[in-house]
Design an enzyme around this catalytic site. Structure first.
Site, PDB file in Angstrom:
ATOM      1  N   HIS A  85       0.841  -1.204   0.000  1.00  0.00           N
ATOM      2  CA  HIS A  85       0.000   0.000   0.000  1.00  0.00           C
ATOM      3  C   HIS A  85       0.876   1.254   0.000  1.00  0.00           C
ATOM      4  N   ASP A 114       6.850  21.229 -26.742  1.00  0.00           N
ATOM      5  CA  ASP A 114       6.732  19.903 -26.146  1.00  0.00           C
ATOM      6  C   ASP A 114       7.737  19.845 -25.011  1.00  0.00           C
ATOM      7  N   TRP A 150       7.050  -0.005   3.874  1.00  0.00           N
ATOM      8  CA  TRP A 150       7.548   0.658   2.661  1.00  0.00           C
ATOM      9  C   TRP A 150       8.955   1.197   2.885  1.00  0.00           C
ATOM     10  N   SER A 178      12.866   5.555 -14.131  1.00  0.00           N
ATOM     11  CA  SER A 178      11.769   6.328 -14.694  1.00  0.00           C
ATOM     12  C   SER A 178      11.711   7.727 -14.099  1.00  0.00           C
ATOM     13  N   SER A 179      11.762   7.844 -12.766  1.00  0.00           N
ATOM     14  CA  SER A 179      11.631   9.188 -12.185  1.00  0.00           C
ATOM     15  C   SER A 179      12.816  10.053 -12.531  1.00  0.00           C
ATOM     16  N   HIS A 262      13.378  11.544   3.235  1.00  0.00           N
ATOM     17  CA  HIS A 262      12.793  12.816   3.596  1.00  0.00           C
ATOM     18  C   HIS A 262      12.646  13.758   2.408  1.00  0.00           C
ATOM     19  N   GLU A 264      12.135  12.883  -0.396  1.00  0.00           N
ATOM     20  CA  GLU A 264      11.026  12.259  -1.114  1.00  0.00           C
ATOM     21  C   GLU A 264       9.671  12.806  -0.657  1.00  0.00           C
ATOM     22  N   TYR A 266       9.017  15.697   0.412  1.00  0.00           N
ATOM     23  CA  TYR A 266       8.804  17.025  -0.165  1.00  0.00           C
ATOM     24  C   TYR A 266       8.606  16.943  -1.668  1.00  0.00           C
ATOM     25  N   SER A 277      -0.905  27.272  -5.494  1.00  0.00           N
ATOM     26  CA  SER A 277      -0.517  28.660  -5.765  1.00  0.00           C
ATOM     27  C   SER A 277      -1.052  29.155  -7.097  1.00  0.00           C
ATOM     28  N   HIS A 311      15.167  12.730  11.619  1.00  0.00           N
ATOM     29  CA  HIS A 311      14.005  12.877  12.507  1.00  0.00           C
ATOM     30  C   HIS A 311      13.092  11.650  12.426  1.00  0.00           C
ATOM     31  N   HIS A 312      13.367  10.762  11.487  1.00  0.00           N
ATOM     32  CA  HIS A 312      12.621   9.502  11.466  1.00  0.00           C
ATOM     33  C   HIS A 312      13.280   8.466  12.364  1.00  0.00           C
ATOM     34  N   THR A 337       7.619  26.885   5.279  1.00  0.00           N
ATOM     35  CA  THR A 337       6.292  26.360   4.974  1.00  0.00           C
ATOM     36  C   THR A 337       5.223  27.315   5.469  1.00  0.00           C
ATOM     37  N   LYS A 340       4.614  30.070   3.119  1.00  0.00           N
ATOM     38  CA  LYS A 340       3.722  29.706   2.017  1.00  0.00           C
ATOM     39  C   LYS A 340       2.257  29.818   2.455  1.00  0.00           C
ATOM     40  N   ARG A 459       1.722   1.372  14.969  1.00  0.00           N
ATOM     41  CA  ARG A 459       1.365   1.157  13.577  1.00  0.00           C
ATOM     42  C   ARG A 459       1.835  -0.226  13.138  1.00  0.00           C
TER      43      ARG A 459
HETATM   44  C1  HEA Z   1       0.117   9.149  -0.947  1.00  0.00           C
HETATM   45  C2  HEA Z   1       0.147   8.141  -0.247  1.00  0.00           C
HETATM   46  C3  HEA Z   1      -0.999   7.478   0.455  1.00  0.00           C
HETATM   47  C4  HEA Z   1      -2.363   7.508   0.243  1.00  0.00           C
HETATM   48  C5  HEA Z   1      -3.121   8.251  -0.825  1.00  0.00           C
HETATM   49  C6  HEA Z   1      -2.946   6.670   1.244  1.00  0.00           C
HETATM   50  C7  HEA Z   1      -4.324   6.450   1.358  1.00  0.00           C
HETATM   51  C8  HEA Z   1      -4.904   5.679   2.351  1.00  0.00           C
HETATM   52  N1  HEA Z   1      -4.247   5.017   3.363  1.00  0.00           N
HETATM   53 FE1  HEA Z   1      -2.242   4.897   3.600  1.00  0.00          FE
HETATM   54  N2  HEA Z   1      -0.232   4.783   3.853  1.00  0.00           N
HETATM   55  C9  HEA Z   1       0.723   5.419   3.102  1.00  0.00           C
HETATM   56  C10 HEA Z   1       0.491   6.302   2.065  1.00  0.00           C
HETATM   57  C11 HEA Z   1      -0.774   6.612   1.574  1.00  0.00           C
HETATM   58  N3  HEA Z   1      -1.968   6.133   2.044  1.00  0.00           N
HETATM   59  C12 HEA Z   1       2.041   5.063   3.549  1.00  0.00           C
HETATM   60  C13 HEA Z   1       3.366   5.566   2.983  1.00  0.00           C
HETATM   61  C14 HEA Z   1       1.854   4.173   4.613  1.00  0.00           C
HETATM   62  C15 HEA Z   1       2.918   3.504   5.461  1.00  0.00           C
HETATM   63  C16 HEA Z   1       3.167   2.129   4.998  1.00  0.00           C
HETATM   64  C17 HEA Z   1       4.062   1.421   5.940  1.00  0.00           C
HETATM   65  O1  HEA Z   1       3.829   1.434   7.162  1.00  0.00           O
HETATM   66  O2  HEA Z   1       5.032   0.835   5.457  1.00  0.00           O
HETATM   67  C18 HEA Z   1       0.422   4.022   4.782  1.00  0.00           C
HETATM   68  C19 HEA Z   1      -0.172   3.241   5.771  1.00  0.00           C
HETATM   69  C20 HEA Z   1      -1.526   3.173   6.007  1.00  0.00           C
HETATM   70  C21 HEA Z   1      -2.116   2.564   7.144  1.00  0.00           C
HETATM   71  C22 HEA Z   1      -1.367   1.957   8.313  1.00  0.00           C
HETATM   72  C23 HEA Z   1      -1.137   0.545   8.088  1.00  0.00           C
HETATM   73  C24 HEA Z   1      -0.338  -0.040   9.177  1.00  0.00           C
HETATM   74  O3  HEA Z   1       0.411   0.658   9.870  1.00  0.00           O
HETATM   75  O4  HEA Z   1      -0.455  -1.246   9.333  1.00  0.00           O
HETATM   76  C25 HEA Z   1      -3.481   2.666   7.002  1.00  0.00           C
HETATM   77  C26 HEA Z   1      -4.464   2.158   7.976  1.00  0.00           C
HETATM   78  O5  HEA Z   1      -5.540   2.522   8.030  1.00  0.00           O
HETATM   79  C27 HEA Z   1      -3.725   3.363   5.777  1.00  0.00           C
HETATM   80  C28 HEA Z   1      -4.990   3.665   5.265  1.00  0.00           C
HETATM   81  C29 HEA Z   1      -5.192   4.423   4.124  1.00  0.00           C
HETATM   82  C30 HEA Z   1      -6.519   4.683   3.594  1.00  0.00           C
HETATM   83  C31 HEA Z   1      -7.804   4.182   4.141  1.00  0.00           C
HETATM   84  C32 HEA Z   1      -6.324   5.474   2.475  1.00  0.00           C
HETATM   85  C33 HEA Z   1      -7.403   6.037   1.577  1.00  0.00           C
HETATM   86  O6  HEA Z   1      -7.190   7.415   1.422  1.00  0.00           O
HETATM   87  C34 HEA Z   1      -7.465   5.355   0.256  1.00  0.00           C
HETATM   88  C35 HEA Z   1      -8.664   5.820  -0.521  1.00  0.00           C
HETATM   89  C36 HEA Z   1      -8.735   5.308  -1.920  1.00  0.00           C
HETATM   90  C37 HEA Z   1      -9.452   4.254  -2.314  1.00  0.00           C
HETATM   91  C38 HEA Z   1     -10.193   3.426  -1.355  1.00  0.00           C
HETATM   92  C39 HEA Z   1      -9.448   3.838  -3.721  1.00  0.00           C
HETATM   93  C40 HEA Z   1     -10.613   4.277  -4.493  1.00  0.00           C
HETATM   94  C41 HEA Z   1     -11.882   3.490  -4.381  1.00  0.00           C
HETATM   95  C42 HEA Z   1     -12.111   2.200  -4.658  1.00  0.00           C
HETATM   96  C43 HEA Z   1     -11.061   1.194  -4.921  1.00  0.00           C
HETATM   97  C44 HEA Z   1     -13.473   1.715  -4.713  1.00  0.00           C
HETATM   98  C45 HEA Z   1     -13.772   0.608  -3.790  1.00  0.00           C
HETATM   99  C46 HEA Z   1     -14.049   1.127  -2.480  1.00  0.00           C
HETATM  100  C47 HEA Z   1     -14.530   0.401  -1.460  1.00  0.00           C
HETATM  101  C48 HEA Z   1     -14.606  -1.067  -1.494  1.00  0.00           C
HETATM  102  C49 HEA Z   1     -14.982   1.085  -0.216  1.00  0.00           C
HETATM  103  N4  HEA Z   1      -2.523   3.666   5.197  1.00  0.00           N
HETATM  104  C1  HEA Z   2       3.978  15.096   1.813  1.00  0.00           C
HETATM  105  C2  HEA Z   2       4.611  14.508   2.718  1.00  0.00           C
HETATM  106  C3  HEA Z   2       5.110  15.073   4.025  1.00  0.00           C
HETATM  107  C4  HEA Z   2       5.296  16.370   4.429  1.00  0.00           C
HETATM  108  C5  HEA Z   2       5.059  17.642   3.654  1.00  0.00           C
HETATM  109  C6  HEA Z   2       5.781  16.302   5.770  1.00  0.00           C
HETATM  110  C7  HEA Z   2       6.105  17.424   6.524  1.00  0.00           C
HETATM  111  C8  HEA Z   2       6.710  17.380   7.768  1.00  0.00           C
HETATM  112  N1  HEA Z   2       6.980  16.250   8.499  1.00  0.00           N
HETATM  113 FE1  HEA Z   2       6.488  14.355   7.985  1.00  0.00          FE
HETATM  114  N2  HEA Z   2       6.290  12.443   7.361  1.00  0.00           N
HETATM  115  C9  HEA Z   2       5.802  12.036   6.139  1.00  0.00           C
HETATM  116  C10 HEA Z   2       5.399  12.841   5.109  1.00  0.00           C
HETATM  117  C11 HEA Z   2       5.473  14.228   5.134  1.00  0.00           C
HETATM  118  N3  HEA Z   2       5.873  14.997   6.178  1.00  0.00           N
HETATM  119  C12 HEA Z   2       5.746  10.603   6.068  1.00  0.00           C
HETATM  120  C13 HEA Z   2       5.286   9.766   4.882  1.00  0.00           C
HETATM  121  C14 HEA Z   2       6.215  10.140   7.297  1.00  0.00           C
HETATM  122  C15 HEA Z   2       6.306   8.708   7.801  1.00  0.00           C
HETATM  123  C16 HEA Z   2       7.251   7.845   7.111  1.00  0.00           C
HETATM  124  C17 HEA Z   2       7.185   6.468   7.683  1.00  0.00           C
HETATM  125  O1  HEA Z   2       7.767   6.246   8.759  1.00  0.00           O
HETATM  126  O2  HEA Z   2       6.550   5.603   7.064  1.00  0.00           O
HETATM  127  C18 HEA Z   2       6.563  11.328   8.069  1.00  0.00           C
HETATM  128  C19 HEA Z   2       7.100  11.277   9.346  1.00  0.00           C
HETATM  129  C20 HEA Z   2       7.573  12.375  10.026  1.00  0.00           C
HETATM  130  C21 HEA Z   2       8.379  12.301  11.207  1.00  0.00           C
HETATM  131  C22 HEA Z   2       8.863  11.021  11.890  1.00  0.00           C
HETATM  132  C23 HEA Z   2       7.885  10.548  12.861  1.00  0.00           C
HETATM  133  C24 HEA Z   2       8.253   9.258  13.458  1.00  0.00           C
HETATM  134  O3  HEA Z   2       8.305   8.264  12.754  1.00  0.00           O
HETATM  135  O4  HEA Z   2       8.506   9.244  14.663  1.00  0.00           O
HETATM  136  C25 HEA Z   2       8.647  13.593  11.580  1.00  0.00           C
HETATM  137  C26 HEA Z   2       9.463  13.975  12.767  1.00  0.00           C
HETATM  138  O5  HEA Z   2       9.982  14.999  12.874  1.00  0.00           O
HETATM  139  C27 HEA Z   2       8.021  14.459  10.611  1.00  0.00           C
HETATM  140  C28 HEA Z   2       8.072  15.849  10.636  1.00  0.00           C
HETATM  141  C29 HEA Z   2       7.586  16.666   9.624  1.00  0.00           C
HETATM  142  C30 HEA Z   2       7.706  18.118   9.653  1.00  0.00           C
HETATM  143  C31 HEA Z   2       8.293  18.947  10.743  1.00  0.00           C
HETATM  144  C32 HEA Z   2       7.160  18.548   8.477  1.00  0.00           C
HETATM  145  C33 HEA Z   2       7.094  19.995   8.026  1.00  0.00           C
HETATM  146  O6  HEA Z   2       7.507  20.125   6.697  1.00  0.00           O
HETATM  147  C34 HEA Z   2       5.721  20.569   8.180  1.00  0.00           C
HETATM  148  C35 HEA Z   2       5.736  22.075   8.046  1.00  0.00           C
HETATM  149  C36 HEA Z   2       4.375  22.691   8.073  1.00  0.00           C
HETATM  150  C37 HEA Z   2       3.801  23.350   9.097  1.00  0.00           C
HETATM  151  C38 HEA Z   2       4.473  23.464  10.420  1.00  0.00           C
HETATM  152  C39 HEA Z   2       2.419  23.900   8.984  1.00  0.00           C
HETATM  153  C40 HEA Z   2       2.309  25.250   8.381  1.00  0.00           C
HETATM  154  C41 HEA Z   2       3.093  26.303   9.053  1.00  0.00           C
HETATM  155  C42 HEA Z   2       2.553  27.378   9.681  1.00  0.00           C
HETATM  156  C43 HEA Z   2       1.109  27.653   9.740  1.00  0.00           C
HETATM  157  C44 HEA Z   2       3.532  28.348  10.247  1.00  0.00           C
HETATM  158  C45 HEA Z   2       3.534  28.545  11.699  1.00  0.00           C
HETATM  159  C46 HEA Z   2       3.960  27.335  12.412  1.00  0.00           C
HETATM  160  C47 HEA Z   2       4.796  27.302  13.448  1.00  0.00           C
HETATM  161  C48 HEA Z   2       5.676  28.401  13.901  1.00  0.00           C
HETATM  162  C49 HEA Z   2       4.860  26.028  14.236  1.00  0.00           C
HETATM  163  N4  HEA Z   2       7.381  13.691   9.681  1.00  0.00           N
HETATM  164 CU   LIG Z   3      10.790  13.384   7.152  1.00  0.00          CU
END
Ligand code: HEA
Ligand code: HEA
Ligand SMILES: [Cu+2]
Ligand code: CUA
Lengths: 535, 293, 382
Positions: A85, A114, A150, A178-179, A262, A264, A266, A277, A311-312, A337, A340, A459
């Site tokens: 997933h 293009d 993942w 690809s990317s 990380h 990634e 962003y 924007s 931080h992870h 951020t 923005k 989780r």
């Molecule tokens: C962009 C990335 C993205 C997106 C879009 C989503 C979308 C969703 N995620 Fe995902 N998720 C991740 C990225 C994302 N996730 C990542 C990186 C992890 C961590 C993996 C890891 O731990 O290694 C994670 C882990 C994660 C967990 C934790 C699993 C675990 O720790 O064991 C869960 C649990 O609820 C969850 C739920 C969902 C749900 C319900 C949606 C929903 O938003 C999805 C909605 C979309 C659809 C459902 C598809 C469209 C509709 C159909 C197919 C029609 C049929 C519908 C029905 C039968 C109702 N996600």
């Molecule tokens: C699109 C993807 C995305 C983005 C944009 C971010 C944004 C940020 N993430 Fe997130 N992060 C993930 C995707 C993302 N993250 C994913 C996928 C994981 C889990 C991976 C995994 O383990 O599977 C993760 C996990 C993760 C962790 C690890 C948690 C853990 O495993 O213990 C941490 C810890 O620092 C973190 C921090 C942040 C911070 C500080 C930002 C900042 O960039 C956010 C900045 C934004 C704001 C703060 C809000 C707007 C700001 C204001 C309104 C200004 C005023 C605010 C203040 C002065 C406070 N992220």
């Molecule tokens: Cu990070």
């Protein structure tokens, strides 16, 4: 920087060539194409397919978690679901969607005929379906799909993994190739194919954010390729990068992975910033507030993203000094951020707003992404992260930034540009229905995850203690509803693709600014074959 | 800004990308099957698939480049197009730098962090005391914490010669470049050939060094983290030298047989040269951090 | 206030009642849906830190969203708003860069203090070496000759919905870690196979257990009680099923426990020595029990393993031919695979029993018996 006075006197010349605008027919059009619009369409449709694939896996996860006890799947299979997933959503749904939007819109926005390297563009796309075929086929192998998350931490992904690891590794290599090629294409297009007069500080922000994203991609995808290669050799060729007995360290894996990981995240949000924007000024009928500061903020986020990876890994036992450094660096990202977010709000301030579907999703993006960002900031506080880490609080954080951030950004972009692509307006009724269903269900789905996480639910578990039961049932219902709501989205897309609906005007939106709105709707197969002059 | 008004050449449809995608697919599956078979001492279809995939990839590259060359010779390309190629190539090389960066990162991590920690440095006093009481952190890691022994590869001898060879090859290539720019064909031909010969010489010596490592030093890919980083870094570098040599060879043949490239337009040559210099720089880093220090 | 009419007084009364019952609900909710403030000084600090950042984030969100919704409500075209045309102000950009920086500094100071305190493991009174392995915890007291494994106590039937789930579903173990109150306890955390993470929320302690490395952390608990946590790093199939229970007792009770434990160990050893050879039935029943707690998680109750991940024992060459080779692998494990060494986890008679069981269950009817003496012989031959 006002983008109103873009001359379109070359447009007419362009349209008269449209007689030679013949599109090749049949399947070969899509297989052999070098057209950025075709390739953009392919990317977008592929990404939709992957969103559904990843979504179905998520629905299975939610079904299993509906009640305590093991219901439908065994724990090993559950881990495969979670892992795939995450991989499918990240590499299959979000990233290709952005590349698709870049393909469609960047040439239109900068007045290019293009992408710079059209054949390579096609190659970048067609690698993806094959890469995901390999990845998804592992479900049918002995031992099943990869199951180490993942993030595939070693040694769970090496010594303790199943035979499908090699397939996983090579499919990631393909995605990386690809990317990287896609990103090279974007960068070169922006550097080299801007129309005369399209100076850097006139570029639409979507182009800017993508330029910076492409740089991040080229910088970190090879690192991912490197680390999966080490996983491969550790598992199959007896190396010990991640094995203490040979002088390596499992934590080394995490450092290299997150050095990719990380930036990634962003990569998955910056283009969405660009989309929002573009949309906010259009529907506020007011120029974007603080254009230059938006560019600087985006670049700062990208640069900072290289020094926050650990931080992870706060619980891995790093020395205190490193923990402090990574905490401070991570917190700093809130500043650009924030700039923005504030700029968006200031753009709306004293505008004349209307609330069509793209604007609704963009507004939802701002609110919900900020919630996700703020929980990110909480995660950055090391002592608190010791409690949050690897709980559903983290899952809540990243779904807010990814689903209501990245995916909502993509969806709002699709609503915004689909009239330009297909030549027909989407149905406002269907769109609003989709919006309201999504916004309610997505919060039912992800908001309570904060609470179960804080209350201590880890989780990546298929089964949990009884005190989490009611919340999880509620979350699952939200999940199913959110899944169903996305069917409305597909309905909207299909309607437009079949040409059902009101004919769209060239400018589409009253407040729209920029070159992409100067060409007819639908955009002809070839546009800007002679570059327009931007004043 | 006048050039910007030239028409940018957008190629017609092409079969090569999809052929390329299929070839990568075949390579991926073939390699994955092969790797599993090797680990289990089995024989299967993996190896054949891998070879088919590689052949298809070569076929694709050949056909694709033939198209590009024909278009270029037909004068379809503007100088803007030339810039696209150059920029594309530079970013490609940047991505390669990052790929090597991952392995250098692993090397530095092992040397600065994991190996000393295993001996109790930093906040890992108990790691050394309880888990690996007999281990001593010395780089090159000739005895791993698990007790495996091996011998380090000295830098005197072949590695030093190889450094000189690659440095010399960069210079000869530069002289060839000057040749092409001044339209001096003999200078170009001779020095290109010399570069290629140096490349092949480097590879042969590297191959000899590997045999020496395996047969005499007991230094193997699986000899702990020293062996890992040694073989993966030099191995990926060797692979790049091989590709670079082939690249140069093809350019050489194009010059020799087809008489391609002019003093003004020689992107193909330029790309091969950049690639070669990049490979050279990687080696210098390798020489310093893997062999000498 | 003196002359408020009775109806108003009633309302006031009602409000107070509502408020208090609500507050109570809130506390109950808080316990269920918020981070615990735990039972140590550090966990209290962490909780406070969490709440402070949370409130700051709420305030920021309120301001940002407030302004946004204000303009959504008032600056809409349908209300006849004409768009202003301003598009930037350096002054304002500087302000909203600077203010967040100040807020962040204010957050970072207490966070750094707490962190530095949390990482200071010096001057501990007692040290426990914690080792995670798939899927159990092992505790070893460095000051006493006491060590043991701690396994999930929830029966498989409950997990498979064939038996009632109790309150402690998935949260109970067969043998908790016992600690004294009021002492600084240092934990050395490591793992045998993959990465695990030792987490007890009530102590705000979560530390990854990395194989081959030892991490340090500490706690000091003042309140006796039973505290529960679980493994917090994905460690394979049964990651959800390796809970942690810590039983904190007064120092006197703790000393008593130590004495008991030593005595029990001595008795067990004596019994083991006195046991001699066992019959087939005895071996099989002890073997089955041992197999199901230690081996079945991977090799499955059915002995069929997991194809492609874990080899089958049913009908396998290893379990049906050469006995010493079989003993060898169970005792010492197999390097580079998930097979761990069971020598220190099981007694010789348990090892003998489980090997006998593997050679005779599921149709592996070799009819061969393995005795503790055979195990001792293989161990000695090492
Ligand atoms: C962009 C990335 C993205 C997106 C879009 C989503 C979308 C969703 N995620 Fe995902 N998720 C991740 C990225 C994302 N996730 C990542 C990186 C992890 C961590 C993996 C890891 O731990 O290694 C994670 C882990 C994660 C967990 C934790 C699993 C675990 O720790 O064991 C869960 C649990 O609820 C969850 C739920 C969902 C749900 C319900 C949606 C929903 O938003 C999805 C909605 C979309 C659809 C459902 C598809 C469209 C509709 C159909 C197919 C029609 C049929 C519908 C029905 C039968 C109702 N996600
Ligand atoms: C699109 C993807 C995305 C983005 C944009 C971010 C944004 C940020 N993430 Fe997130 N992060 C993930 C995707 C993302 N993250 C994913 C996928 C994981 C889990 C991976 C995994 O383990 O599977 C993760 C996990 C993760 C962790 C690890 C948690 C853990 O495993 O213990 C941490 C810890 O620092 C973190 C921090 C942040 C911070 C500080 C930002 C900042 O960039 C956010 C900045 C934004 C704001 C703060 C809000 C707007 C700001 C204001 C309104 C200004 C005023 C605010 C203040 C002065 C406070 N992220
Ligand atoms: Cu990070
Ligand atoms: Cu042990 Cu998770």
């Amino acid at each position: 920087m006002s983008r109103e006075n873009i001359s379109s006197h070359q447009q007419h010349a362009d349209h008269s060539h449209d007689s030679h605008d013949h599109k090749p027919r049949g399947i070969s059009r899509w297989l052999f194409t070098t057209n950025h619009k075709d390739i953009g369409t392919l990317y977008l449709l592929f990404s939709l397919l992957m969103l559904f694939t990843g979504g179905i896996l998520a629905m299975m996860i939610r079904a299993e978690l509906f009640q305590p006890g093991l219901q439908f799947v065994d724990p090993h299979f559950f881990n495969q679901l979670t892992t795939v997933h995450g991989l499918v959503m990240v590499f299959g749904a979000v990233m290709p969607a952005f590349v698709g939007l870049a393909n469609w819109m960047i040439p239109l926005m900068i007045g290019a005929p293009d992408m710079a390297l059209p054949r390579m563009n096609n190659w970048s796309f067609w690698i993806l379906p094959f890469a995901f075929t390999i990845l998804l086929s592992t479900f049918f192998m002995e031992g099943g799909a990869p199951a180490a998350g993942w993030t595939f931490y070693a040694p769970l992904s090496t010594t303790y993994s199943s035979d499908s690891t090699a397939f996983f590794v090579f499919s990631v290599h393909l995605m990386g190739i690809s990317s990287i090629m896609g990103a090279m294409n974007v960068i070169v297009t922006i550097f080299n194919l801007r129309a005369p007069g399209m100076t850097w500080m006139k570029l639409p922000l979507f182009v800017w954010t993508w330029l910076i994203t492409a740089f991040l991609l080229i910088a970190v995808m090879p690192v991912l390729a490197g680390v999966v290669t080490m996983v491969l050799t550790d598992k199959y060729f007896g190396t010990s990068f991640f094995d203490a007995a040979g002088g390596g360290d499992p934590v080394m894996f995490q450092h290299i992975f997150w050095f990719f990981g990380h930036p990634e995240v962003y990569i998955m949000i910056l283009p969405a910033f660009g989309i929002v924007s573009s949309i906010i000024p259009t529907f506020a009928r007011k120029p974007l507030f603080g254009y230059e500061s938006m560019v600087i903020a985006t670049a700062s986020i990208a640069l900072l993203s290289f020094i926050v990876w650990a931080h992870h890994m706060f619980t891995t036992g790093m020395p205190v000094a490193a923990e402090l450094f990574f905490m401070y660096a991570t917190m700093l990202i809130a500043v650009p951020t924030g700039v923005k977010v504030f700029n968006w709000v200031a753009t709306m301030w004293r505008g004349a707003m209307t609330f069509e579907v793209p604007m609704m999703f963009a507004l939802a993006f701002i609110v919900l992404f900020t919630i996700g960002g703020l929980s990110g900031l909480m995660l950055a506080i090391v002592p608190a992260d010791f409690q949050y880490h690897d709980t559903y609080f983290v899952v809540a954080h990243f779904h807010y930034v990814l689903v209501t951030g990245a995916v909502f950004g993509i969806i709002s972009g699709v609503y915004y540009w689909i009239p330009k692509w297909t030549g027909v307006m989407y149905s406002e009724k269907i769109g609003q229905l989709h919006f309201w269903c999504s916004i309610i269900s997505v919060n039912m789905l992800f908001f309570p995850m904060h609470f179960v996480g804080l209350a201590g639910m880890p989780r990546r578990i298929p089964d949990y203690a009884l005190q989490f039961a009611d919340m999880n049932a509620f979350i699952s219902i939200g999940g199913f509803l959110f899944g169903l709501s996305q069917l409305i989205f597909v309905w909207m897309v299909v309607r437009c693709m079949r040409g059902k609906g009101e004919k769209a005007t060239d400018r589409v939106w009253e407040g729209a600014q920029g070159l992409e709105w100067e060409v007819p709707s639908p955009a002809p197969y070839h546009t800007f074959q002679t570059p327009p002059q931007v004043k | 800004m006048k050039i910007d008004h030239e028409r940018y050449y957008v190629p017609e449809q092409s079969v090569w990308p999809i052929v390329g995608a299929i070839s990568l697919f075949t390579i991926g599956i073939g390699a994955a099957l092969l790797v599993n078979d090797l680990a289990k001492d089995q024989h299967g279809a993996g190896g054949y698939l891998l070879i088919i995939g590689l052949a298809l990839l070569c076929y694709m590259l050949f056909g694709w480049f033939k198209n590009v060359i024909d278009e270029s010779m037909a004068g379809l390309y503007s100088s803007q197009m030339d810039r696209s190629f150059r920029q594309g190539m530079s970013w490609f090389i940047f991505s390669e730098v990052m790929f090597f960066g991952a392995f250098f990162g692993a090397l530095f991590y092992a040397r600065i962090i994991s190996v000393p920690w295993l001996d109790g440095a930093g906040n890992n006093v108990m790691t050394g005391e309880i888990l690996w009481p007999d281990f001593e952190a010395i780089w090159p890691l000739e005895k791993t914490p698990g007790g495996l022994e091996t011998n380090a590869m000295p830098w005197e001898g072949i590695p030093l010669y190889n450094t000189l060879i690659l440095l010399a090859s960069s210079i000869t290539l530069q002289i060839a470049h000057i040749g092409i720019e001044n339209n001096k064909h003999t200078q170009l031909g001779f020095f290109m050939m010399l570069t290629i010969v140096l490349g092949v010489l480097f590879l042969s010596l590297q191959g000899y060094e590997y045999m020496h490592a395996y047969n005499d030093l007991g230094l193997r890919l699986d000899s702990g983290v020293y062996g890992n980083t040694f073989f993966l870094l030099t191995g990926f570098h060797g692979l790049h030298v091989t590709l670079g040599t082939l690249f140069l060879l093809i350019i050489f043949l194009r010059i020799l047989i087809k008489g391609h490239f002019t003093p003004e337009r020689h992107f193909g040559f330029q790309a091969a040269a950049w690639y070669w210099h990049f490979v050279d720089v990687v080696w210098l880093n390798l020489f310093v951090f893997v062999y000498v220090l | 206030m003196k002359h408020c009419p009775s109806s108003l007084r009633f309302v006031r009364y009602l409000l107070i009642v509502v408020f208090f019952s609500f507050a109570q609900q809130l506390f109950a909710l808080e316990a269920k849906y918020n981070m615990t403030s735990g039972v140590t000084d550090i966990s209290g600090q962490v909780y406070n830190l969490h709440m402070i950042i949370f409130y700051i984030c709420c305030a920021i969100a309120a301001i940002v969203f407030g302004l946004m919704f204000w303009s959504i409500l008032h600056h809409r075209k349908s209300k006849g708003a004409a768009p202003a045309q301003f598009h930037g102000s350096l002054k304002i950009e500087i302000i909203w860069t600077a203010i967040p920086v100040l807020i962040l500094i204010a957050m970072a100071i207490p966070a750094s203090k707490t962190l530095i305190a949390m990482e200071d493991t010096s001057e501990a009174d007692l040290t426990v070496l914690i080792t995670g392995s798939q899927w159990k915890w092992h505790y070893k007291y460095l000051e006493y000759p006491i060590e043991f494994y701690s396994l999930l106590a929830t029966p498989r039937e409950a997990i498979n919905n064939q038996a009632e789930k109790t309150d402690l579903y998935l949260r109970d173990v067969d043998k908790p870690l016992v600690l004294p109150t009021g002492k600084k306890i240092r934990f050395l955390v490591t793992a045998d196979d993959v990465i695990h993470s030792w987490w007890v929320p009530a102590f705000a302690v979560k530390k990854d257990a990395n194989p081959g490395f030892i991490n340090e952390t500490w706690t000091k608990v003042d309140k006796p009680g039973i505290y529960r946590g679980q493994c917090a790093e994905l460690c394979g199939k049964d990651h959800a099923f390796m809970p942690i229970v810590v039983d904190v007792r007064s120092p006197e009770d703790f000393d008593q426990w130590v004495a008991q434990e030593l005595e029990r160990q001595a008795q067990e050893k004596a019994a083991e020595l006195a046991r001699g050879n066992l019959t087939m039935d005895e071996l099989m029943s002890l073997g089955q029990k041992t197999y199901e707690t230690h081996c079945a998680a991977c090799h499955q109750i059915s002995g069929e393993g997991l194809p492609g991940v874990i080899p089958a024992l049913k009908g396998s060459i290893m379990a049906t031919t050469d006995i010493p080779a079989h003993i060898q692998i169970v005792v010492n494990g197999k390097a580079g695979t998930a097979m761990q060494a069971f020598a220190k986890q099981l007694t010789n008679s348990e090892l003998a029993a489980v090997i006998t069981y593997e050679r005779n269950a599921w149709g592996n009817n070799t009819g061969e018996l393995v005795q503790a003496a055979d195990i001792a012989a293989v161990k000695a031959g090492e």
